[in-house]
Design an enzyme around this catalytic site. Sequence first.
Site, PDB file in Angstrom:
ATOM      1  N   ASP A 232       0.808  -3.074  -7.402  1.00 47.58           N
ATOM      2  CA  ASP A 232       0.708  -4.698  -6.819  1.00 47.58           C
ATOM      3  C   ASP A 232       1.903  -5.335  -7.070  1.00 47.58           C
ATOM      4  OD1 ASP A 232      -1.726  -3.880  -5.608  1.00 47.58           O
ATOM      5  OD2 ASP A 232      -3.109  -5.144  -6.707  1.00 47.58           O
TER       6      ASP A 232
ATOM      7  N   ARG B 169      -5.119 -14.027   1.748  1.00 45.38           N
ATOM      8  CA  ARG B 169      -6.116 -13.242   1.256  1.00 45.38           C
ATOM      9  C   ARG B 169      -5.880 -13.222  -0.471  1.00 45.38           C
ATOM     10  NH1 ARG B 169      -6.291  -7.317   2.602  1.00 45.38           N
ATOM     11  NH2 ARG B 169      -7.722  -7.527   0.901  1.00 45.38           N
TER      12      ARG B 169
ATOM     13  N   LYS C 247      -7.697 -12.731  -8.276  1.00 45.27           N
ATOM     14  CA  LYS C 247      -8.360 -12.230  -7.254  1.00 45.27           C
ATOM     15  C   LYS C 247      -9.111 -11.154  -7.453  1.00 45.27           C
ATOM     16  CE  LYS C 247      -6.240  -9.876  -3.720  1.00 45.27           C
ATOM     17  NZ  LYS C 247      -7.089  -8.527  -3.541  1.00 45.27           N
ATOM     18  N   ASN C 248      -8.496 -10.168  -8.112  1.00 47.21           N
ATOM     19  CA  ASN C 248      -9.189  -8.724  -8.074  1.00 47.21           C
ATOM     20  C   ASN C 248     -10.198  -8.978  -8.910  1.00 47.21           C
ATOM     21  OD1 ASN C 248      -7.672  -7.864  -6.061  1.00 47.21           O
ATOM     22  ND2 ASN C 248      -6.215  -6.499  -7.405  1.00 47.21           N
TER      23      ASN C 248
ATOM     24  N   ARG D 276      -7.092   5.437   0.823  1.00 47.09           N
ATOM     25  CA  ARG D 276      -7.977   5.020   0.093  1.00 47.09           C
ATOM     26  C   ARG D 276      -9.348   5.285   0.227  1.00 47.09           C
ATOM     27  NH1 ARG D 276      -5.797  -1.181  -0.607  1.00 47.09           N
ATOM     28  NH2 ARG D 276      -6.781  -0.894  -2.613  1.00 47.09           N
TER      29      ARG D 276
HETATM   30  C1  UD1 Z   1      -7.547  -2.130  -6.928  1.00 49.56           C
HETATM   31  C2  UD1 Z   1      -6.991  -3.321  -6.559  1.00 49.56           C
HETATM   32  C3  UD1 Z   1      -5.691  -3.186  -5.888  1.00 49.56           C
HETATM   33  C4  UD1 Z   1      -4.759  -2.490  -6.751  1.00 49.56           C
HETATM   34  C5  UD1 Z   1      -5.323  -0.939  -7.231  1.00 49.56           C
HETATM   35  C6  UD1 Z   1      -4.500  -0.136  -8.032  1.00 49.56           C
HETATM   36  C7  UD1 Z   1      -8.969  -4.748  -6.581  1.00 49.56           C
HETATM   37  C8  UD1 Z   1      -9.857  -5.575  -5.381  1.00 49.56           C
HETATM   38  N1  UD1 Z   1      -7.895  -4.076  -5.729  1.00 49.56           N
HETATM   39  O1  UD1 Z   1      -7.840  -1.461  -5.817  1.00 49.56           O
HETATM   40  O2  UD1 Z   1      -5.039  -4.481  -5.615  1.00 49.56           O
HETATM   41  O3  UD1 Z   1      -3.622  -1.984  -5.796  1.00 49.56           O
HETATM   42  O4  UD1 Z   1      -6.645  -1.237  -7.825  1.00 49.56           O
HETATM   43  O5  UD1 Z   1      -4.215  -0.913  -9.233  1.00 49.56           O
HETATM   44  O6  UD1 Z   1      -9.217  -4.841  -7.405  1.00 49.56           O
HETATM   45  N2  UD1 Z   1      -8.929   6.685  -4.832  1.00 49.56           N
HETATM   46  C9  UD1 Z   1      -9.567   7.642  -4.191  1.00 49.56           C
HETATM   47  N3  UD1 Z   1     -10.867   7.834  -4.200  1.00 49.56           N
HETATM   48  C10 UD1 Z   1     -11.731   6.715  -4.794  1.00 49.56           C
HETATM   49  C11 UD1 Z   1     -10.947   5.682  -5.139  1.00 49.56           C
HETATM   50  C12 UD1 Z   1      -9.404   5.703  -5.198  1.00 49.56           C
HETATM   51  O7  UD1 Z   1      -8.904   8.828  -3.935  1.00 49.56           O
HETATM   52  O8  UD1 Z   1     -12.747   6.920  -4.458  1.00 49.56           O
HETATM   53  C13 UD1 Z   1      -7.524   6.540  -4.610  1.00 49.56           C
HETATM   54  C14 UD1 Z   1      -6.885   5.674  -4.132  1.00 49.56           C
HETATM   55  O9  UD1 Z   1      -6.490   6.018  -2.659  1.00 49.56           O
HETATM   56  C15 UD1 Z   1      -5.584   5.308  -4.846  1.00 49.56           C
HETATM   57  C16 UD1 Z   1      -5.894   5.513  -6.306  1.00 49.56           C
HETATM   58  O10 UD1 Z   1      -6.984   6.190  -6.123  1.00 49.56           O
HETATM   59  O11 UD1 Z   1      -4.580   6.112  -4.230  1.00 49.56           O
HETATM   60  C17 UD1 Z   1      -6.000   4.344  -7.031  1.00 49.56           C
HETATM   61  O12 UD1 Z   1      -6.883   3.305  -6.097  1.00 49.56           O
HETATM   62  P1  UD1 Z   1      -7.836   2.476  -6.989  1.00 49.56           P
HETATM   63  O13 UD1 Z   1      -7.730   2.142  -8.402  1.00 49.56           O
HETATM   64  O14 UD1 Z   1      -9.545   2.532  -6.711  1.00 49.56           O
HETATM   65  O15 UD1 Z   1      -7.592   1.186  -6.149  1.00 49.56           O
HETATM   66  P2  UD1 Z   1      -8.739  -0.170  -5.664  1.00 49.56           P
HETATM   67  O16 UD1 Z   1      -9.786  -0.203  -6.700  1.00 49.56           O
HETATM   68  O17 UD1 Z   1      -9.202   0.157  -4.349  1.00 49.56           O
END
Ligand code: UD1
Length: 422
Positions: A309, A401, A22-23, A123
């Site tokens: 996850d 989802r 999915k991701n 997030r």
């Molecule tokens: C992706 C995955 C999700 C998984 C996560 C971590 C997808 C669609 N989703 O989510 O299933 O749980 O990686 O492996 O691929 N953060 C910030 N600022 C930002 C971006 C992130 O503070 O601009 C923080 C987030 O709140 C979190 C951490 O960074 O605490 C990691 O998040 P991130 O790796 O960005 O996760 P996603 O890409 O949203």
Amino acid sequence: MDSILVKGNGALNGVIPIAGAKNACLTLMPATLLSEEPLTLTNAPRLSDIRTMTQLLQSLGAEVASLQDGLVLALSSHKISNHTADYDIVRKMRASILVLGPMLARDGHAIVSLPGGCAIGARPVDLHLRALEAMGAELDLRDGYIHAKAPGGRLRGAVFAFPFVSVGATENALMAATLAKGTTVLENAAREPEIVDLARCLRRMGAQIEGEGTSTITIQGVDRLGGATHPVVTDRIELGTYMLAPAICGGEVELLGGRIDLVGAFCERLDAAGVNVTETARGLKVSRRNGRVNAVDVVTEPFPGFPTDLQAQMMALLCTADGVSVLEEKIFENRFMHAPELIRMGARIDVHGGHATVTGVDRLRGARVMATDLRASVSLILAAMAAEGETVVSRVYHLDRGYERVEEKLQACGAHIQRIAG
Ligand code: UD1
């Protein structure tokens, strides 16, 4: 709203095919916005998040055809006819933010609503925005929307070091950099298999990328990208989830398409808990060594660490382990919402800050529980399969989802599970 009824039963035996990730698919699909030529994705998962991304891309003017019962997605973005990703679609799924980098890189402007998604912590998207700003983007946050412009219509290469690892921000920056003028170096980049898959697909489209799978990715911007056909990598989270089914219930299950390199840290913890994982010609075979698993400690980390996850599902296993396990959540601060539901089933869990202490009990009991997010929903199903009596998991829309045909896949191994339409 549908719910899922599970009757606890004995060992599970059989074969489960693992779908495309999915991701990975959710970041490969927006890559179509980078090129006028068609992008075909094979091994796509059949999930509601994929349908949401389809709607979003269509709203921007892309053509998306779902072929072969959804296994193949034929995408084409000859022209981006609308550069605004609307709140009504974006709020449903956080990965919608991934259209920002490609639209901005191709046409020099984009407007994207701030995203929603699973309620697992704050997030924010600041890292996505900072990386694009480093490439020259001018950003303005107004009325819940990100208004982005590239001066002169084109982003420029830059060196950007992520202050901490973000999967999504790495993906957005990587896609944007493929069409930027000059060289971009992304430091402290995410190393997840989904990033590697995206880089491979972009390279097939003509991008010049090196270093994916390491912390430093170097991208030499090109003037245009072409079309490609790309198979979506195996879903390591679906894989890990179903590996836990025989670990929790007993029996032996073979996971078709499973690969150890996708779930190394997870397999290491399973081994410590007393679960055997062996490679077969078609994937991985999993069985429990003894009657009850051992307690183990788990710390979630960016890849190649233990994935956040799989934390909820691992907790379901540890609820009936012999001894006390401590799970530490280092990625999302609020990701223990499954704990109160597991407690309703008789688990002994104490959540304190980013830690959960789980004291194993002999047996869980069936109960009425509620799914709070995607991975939490499936952890409740895993727990219910090993529990005494019946469990009804409500709010299972989260499940759709991220897991295709979950009931069918588990029924095929002997689980008593059925969906109740509501
Ligand atoms: C992706 C995955 C999700 C998984 C996560 C971590 C997808 C669609 N989703 O989510 O299933 O749980 O990686 O492996 O691929 N953060 C910030 N600022 C930002 C971006 C992130 O503070 O601009 C923080 C987030 O709140 C979190 C951490 O960074 O605490 C990691 O998040 P991130 O790796 O960005 O996760 P996603 O890409 O949203």
